[in-house]
Write a protein that holds these residues in place. Structure first.
Motif: not given
Length: 153
Positions: A106-114, A125-126, A136-138
């Motif tokens: 799950e994302t903890l923060s927005d990925c934009k793109p990291y 970190e992804a 909070k996105t799977s």
């Protein structure tokens, strides 16, 4: 007066060589100036005195400068400047150990793109594969390459 000039040039040159070896190693400017002053003292001895005095000044200044260099190396001053520790670690060692393509998190923060993600209660970190992924996105791991986690929603 000529003797005072001769002795001053040789002693000042030897002091500069000692200063180079003990206090300012590696700069070479101070050492070269020391050798120049020593050479001027020897030149002065040959010009204003007999050849015997000139050769004596040459031998004495060579002995004094060599003594300064030997003293500098034996004094242990180089131990303060030498690196003694070795680095055995590396960047990102075992950071991604246990992660596989297809794992879900799950994302903890927005990925934009990291951004930050969590997988099995560990934070990584992804980079998102397609662009923006809200918090909070799977997500699923789609690639792991060059110590980077590439994810998709």
């Amino acid at each position: 007066m000529d003797w005072l000039i001769l002795i001053s040039l040789i002693v000042f040159g030897a002091l500069l060589v000692m200063l180079e070896v003990i206090f300012v190693p590696g700069t070479t400017v101070v050492g070269i100036l020391g050798l120049v002053f020593t050479a001027l003292g020897i030149y002065h001895a040959f010009i204003h005195f007999s050849p015997v005095v000139g050769y004596g000044a040459l031998a004495a200044s060579g002995f004094i400068n060599l003594g300064m260099i030997v003293y500098g190396f034996k004094s242990g001053v180089w131990d303060r400047f030498a690196l003694k520790d070795t680095s055995s670690g590396g960047a990102y060692d075992d950071r991604l150990l246990g992660l596989e393509v297809g794992q879900v998190g799950e994302t903890l923060s927005d990925c934009k793109p990291y951004g930050k993600i969590t997988i099995e209660d560990k934070i990584y970190e992804a980079k998102s594969q397609g662009g923006f992924i809200p918090a909070k996105t799977s997500i699923t791991i789609s690639k792991i390459e060059n110590n980077k986690i590439i994810i998709k929603p």
